[in-house]
Structure formats: structure tokens, C-alpha cells
Scaffold this active site. Structure first.
Site, PDB file in Angstrom:
ATOM      1  CD  GLN A   1     -12.977 -36.662   3.921  1.00  0.00           C
ATOM      2  OE1 GLN A   1     -13.462 -38.031   2.809  1.00  0.00           O
ATOM      3  NE2 GLN A   1     -13.799 -36.578   5.242  1.00  0.00           N
ATOM      4  CB  THR A   2     -18.313 -34.605   4.005  1.00  0.00           C
ATOM      5  OG1 THR A   2     -19.577 -33.677   4.553  1.00  0.00           O
ATOM      6  CG2 THR A   2     -19.615 -35.802   3.763  1.00  0.00           C
ATOM      7  NE  ARG A   3     -16.030 -35.035  12.083  1.00  0.00           N
ATOM      8  CZ  ARG A   3     -15.358 -33.564  12.333  1.00  0.00           C
ATOM      9  NH1 ARG A   3     -14.116 -33.281  10.985  1.00  0.00           N
ATOM     10  NH2 ARG A   3     -15.484 -32.693  13.626  1.00  0.00           N
TER      11      ARG A   3
ATOM     12  CG  HIS B   1     -23.197 -27.284   7.532  1.00  0.00           C
ATOM     13  ND1 HIS B   1     -22.737 -26.434   6.687  1.00  0.00           N
ATOM     14  CD2 HIS B   1     -22.383 -27.541   8.383  1.00  0.00           C
ATOM     15  CE1 HIS B   1     -20.696 -26.068   6.875  1.00  0.00           C
ATOM     16  NE2 HIS B   1     -20.701 -26.738   8.073  1.00  0.00           N
TER      17      HIS B   1
ATOM     18  CG  HIS C   1     -20.465 -29.135   4.616  1.00  0.00           C
ATOM     19  ND1 HIS C   1     -21.615 -29.797   5.697  1.00  0.00           N
ATOM     20  CD2 HIS C   1     -19.579 -29.230   5.093  1.00  0.00           C
ATOM     21  CE1 HIS C   1     -20.813 -29.551   6.316  1.00  0.00           C
ATOM     22  NE2 HIS C   1     -19.907 -29.698   5.885  1.00  0.00           N
TER      23      HIS C   1
ATOM     24  N   GLY D   1     -11.222 -27.142   3.015  1.00  0.00           N
ATOM     25  CA  GLY D   1     -11.839 -26.158   3.247  1.00  0.00           C
ATOM     26  C   GLY D   1     -11.223 -25.716   4.855  1.00  0.00           C
ATOM     27  NE  ARG D   2     -11.783 -21.111  10.071  1.00  0.00           N
ATOM     28  CZ  ARG D   2     -12.065 -21.543  11.203  1.00  0.00           C
ATOM     29  NH1 ARG D   2     -12.681 -22.330  11.460  1.00  0.00           N
ATOM     30  NH2 ARG D   2     -11.635 -20.990  12.717  1.00  0.00           N
ATOM     31  CG  ASP D   3     -10.530 -27.123  12.068  1.00  0.00           C
ATOM     32  OD1 ASP D   3      -8.916 -27.738  12.243  1.00  0.00           O
ATOM     33  OD2 ASP D   3     -10.602 -27.590  12.726  1.00  0.00           O
ATOM     34  CG  HIS D   4      -9.864 -30.957   5.298  1.00  0.00           C
ATOM     35  ND1 HIS D   4     -10.360 -31.079   4.148  1.00  0.00           N
ATOM     36  CD2 HIS D   4      -9.522 -31.938   5.341  1.00  0.00           C
ATOM     37  CE1 HIS D   4     -10.672 -32.420   3.556  1.00  0.00           C
ATOM     38  NE2 HIS D   4     -10.343 -33.242   4.311  1.00  0.00           N
ATOM     39  CB  ALA D   5      -9.223 -34.056   8.419  1.00  0.00           C
TER      40      ALA D   5
END
Length: 350
Positions: free
Chosen positions: A163-165, A169, A172, A257-261
Site C-alpha cells: 500500500q502506498t499514498r 523513496h 518503499h 510498515g512504521r506509522d502505516h496510514a
């Protein structure tokens, strides 16, 4: 008959939700939520049926609707009828209480809360019939059935969804490569809907991931499709929502991952890891990954699980906020943060 029914105008977010309801991307949700469904999801993280779901799917209105249970209405987007709604419930929301339950805060400094409050205190719930589904990009916006068929054609039985918004980098890329080590293929599934103002435009995000896929990843093992939904920035609850949706698209594993969303400092960085411990098995395996950074001592990208604590002074944190800030200042972000080959694309979005 459609011409004689009451009409309700909807926005882009609701239009995308309609499409996801119609295609099964939001299974087991089948329509805009009633009061009972909304409160159950917000308070219990489950639908009244007992199935896990964490984000209310709402048709919010600014003014009290003049329709009620049993009525049918036409949902209109940009003057075009796009769906029929069979009204099961017309109700008023306690916006601040619901915001606190879903987002963990009532603060309008939170972009998801601010948008939620702006949409209005009334809601219509009920099943929907979509009249026309028009993906903006036939190549990128696929239904769950189409993505599942793609996986079958490739022979992928084990699929990791990413998932990505944001544009890619180095961190990712690290997560995508981790997925490739574990599975037959990786689904890169960026958000196509609305995001906060300082995120990269969707077109730039897609262009950057396409360049990453074609130039630096095994393209035959990477699928790049888009998820047509807005970002809610709801932290841990949105992490569960993202996982459930990707299961519907055929993924067997999901990277968190860390701090997802997350956004700002509204959530503990690992709340999105811990929330899955409160839930029964979801039918998709959750791959929890800690903070990813560049470590001068390790000589490359590492994570909290691979880099010794005594090397903290050599760590360079990686964030797209930092990359955007450097680009806006006319500076060149270091290669430790982002691939130099992607910079011409990223500059288009600042």
C-alpha cells in the site's frame, strides 16, 4: 422511472466508494452504512454480522434528507446519474464522537477528521446499484476479479500487497524487495483518490512507480495497479481496512510498515502493528516491518531488525516529506533517500 426519483448529489470520494462497493473491493460491505453498521464498525471494529471491518463507508449529507427507509434515490455525480440507492436508514451522526472512535481524535488539524466533519452530520444508508462504472485508466484501475485473473495468469499463488499514498523513496523500495523475496509476485497498489495537499499528485506517483518497476525491479514479478479510494489517514484502523481490501484483490500477504496510514504525530508509530493482535485471522497474512533507514555503518538500507542499536548515530531517516522539502528548496535529495533517476519525475510534483 429513474427521472421521477429524488436525487442526491455526491462527491468524488463517494463516487469511488460506489465503484468499490459494486466491484466487491469493499466486501463484505454491500452498501453505504446504516446507523447500526456505522456504530458497530466504529466501536467494535466489526459489522453487525461479526465480520471484521474498521472504516465506516458513509454517504454524508450537509442537510437533513427528505427521504426515509424504503425510498429509492438517484445518486448524481457531476449532473450524471451514477447509482440507485435503496434507503434502509436516514440518520444523524454525532460527528465528533464518531471521529474520535474512528480516527482517535476530534482535532481538525487531522486531515481525515477535517474532511469527515466538513461532509455533514446526516447520512443515508442502504444497498446501491451502480449504473455505470468508468475507470479513469483501463490499464491501472482494475476490479478485484480482473486483478485476481492477472495473478492466475502469472501463476502467482503467494502475492504480497504494498500500500502506498506517496511516490517511492528508498524505504518503499526496500519493502517491495522484501515482498519479492517472500512471494511469487508483489502488487504495488497506490491510492488513486484524494490525498492531503502536500502529498505528491497521483499522476506523479504512478509515473514514478512505473519508472521504478521498469528500471529497477523484475517487471514480470511486479504488478502495478491503482486503488480508487481516498486516503483517510486513520492510522491503525485504516491499516486493517487496507489489508481487507487487498485480500479482496487476491493478495495473500500485506506489508504494514512504521506509522502505516498515519499523519503527523497523531498515532503511535507501531499502533498499526499492534491492532492486528486484537483481531481474529483476517484471511491475509500481515507482514510487520519496523523503521527503515540508511545506515552509514551498515553501508546501505537497513531496518530496526537488521541494524544494531549502537549504530544509531549513523542512521539517516527516510521520508518523502524530507524529499519534497529539499526539492522545493531547489536542492538535490541525496541518493540515500531516493533514486536519482526518479528525481526528474518527482520535480513535476513540487
Amino acid at each position: 422511472m429513474r427521472e421521477t426519483l429524488p436525487q442526491v448529489e455526491i462527491g468524488e470520494d463517494e463516487r469511488l466508494d460506489l465503484e468499490n462497493l459494486a466491484t466487491g473491493a469493499f466486501h463484505p460491505v454491500r452498501g453505504f452504512m446504516t446507523r447500526e453498521e456505522t456504530l458497530s464498525v466504529a466501536q467494535e471494529m466489526r459489522l453487525p454480522s461479526g465480520e471484521v471491518w474498521t472504516i465506516p463507508i458513509l454517504l454524508q449529507l450537509q442537510e437533513k434528507p427528505r427521504v426515509g427507509r424504503g425510498d429509492r434515490v438517484v445518486l448524481v455525480y457531476g449532473k450524471e446519474p451514477v447509482a440507485l440507492l435503496q434507503v434502509d436508514d436516514a440518520y444523524e451522526l454525532d460527528l465528533k464522537a464518531l471521529a474520535h472512535q474512528v480516527f482517535g481524535t476530534e482535532s481538525e488539524a487531522h486531515p481525515g477528521v477535517r474532511k469527515f466533519l466538513e461532509k455533514g452530520p446526516y447520512a443515508l444508508g442502504g444497498r446501491v446499484e451502480v449504473l455505470a462504472w468508468r475507470p479513469r485508466s483501463k490499464d491501472l484501475e482494475k476490479t478485484p476479479a480482473e486483478v485476481q485473473a492477472f495473478f492466475r495468469k502469472r501463476g502467482w499463488r503467494k502475492v504480497v500487497a504494498f500500500q502506498t499514498r506517496n511516490a517511492p523513496h528508498r524505504a518503499h523500495e526496500y519493502l517491495i524487495r522484501l515482498g519479492l523475496e517472500l512471494a511469487d509476485g508483489v502488487l504495488i497498489h497506490p491510492i488513486l483518490g484524494a490525498k492531503k495537499e502536500d502529498d505528491f499528485p497521483t499522476e506523479v506517483i504512478l509515473k514514478a512507480y512505473q519508472a521504478l518497476k521498469e528500471g529497477f525491479l523484475p517487471p514480470e514479478r511486479v504488478a502495478l495497479f491503482g486503488l480508487a479510494t481516498p486516503m483517510r489517514y486513520a492510522g491503525p484502523k485504516e491499516a486493517v481496512f487496507h489489508a481487507l481490501v487487498r485480500k479482496n484483490f487476491g493478495a495473500t500477504h500485506f506489508l504494514v510498515g512504521r506509522d502505516h496510514a498515519g499523519v503527523g504525530n497523531f498515532y503511535d508509530p507501531y499502533a498499526a502493528h499492534r491492532i492486528f493482535d486484537q483481531l481474529p485471522p483476517l484471511g491475509i497474512e500481515i507482514l510487520r516491518v519496523g523503521a527503515v533507514f540508511h545506515c552509514s555503518f551498515c553501508g546501505g538500507i537497513a531496518s530496526e531488525k537488521t541494524c544494531p542499536d549502537h549504530h544509531r548515530e549513523g542512521r539517516i531517516s527516510i521520508s518523502m516529506t524530507k524529499v519534497r522539502s529539499l526539492l522545493r528548496e531547489g536542492k538535490v535529495p541525496p541518493a540515500e533517500l531516493v533514486r536519482p533517476e526518479l528525481l526528474p519525475i518527482l520535480r513535476e510534483g513540487v
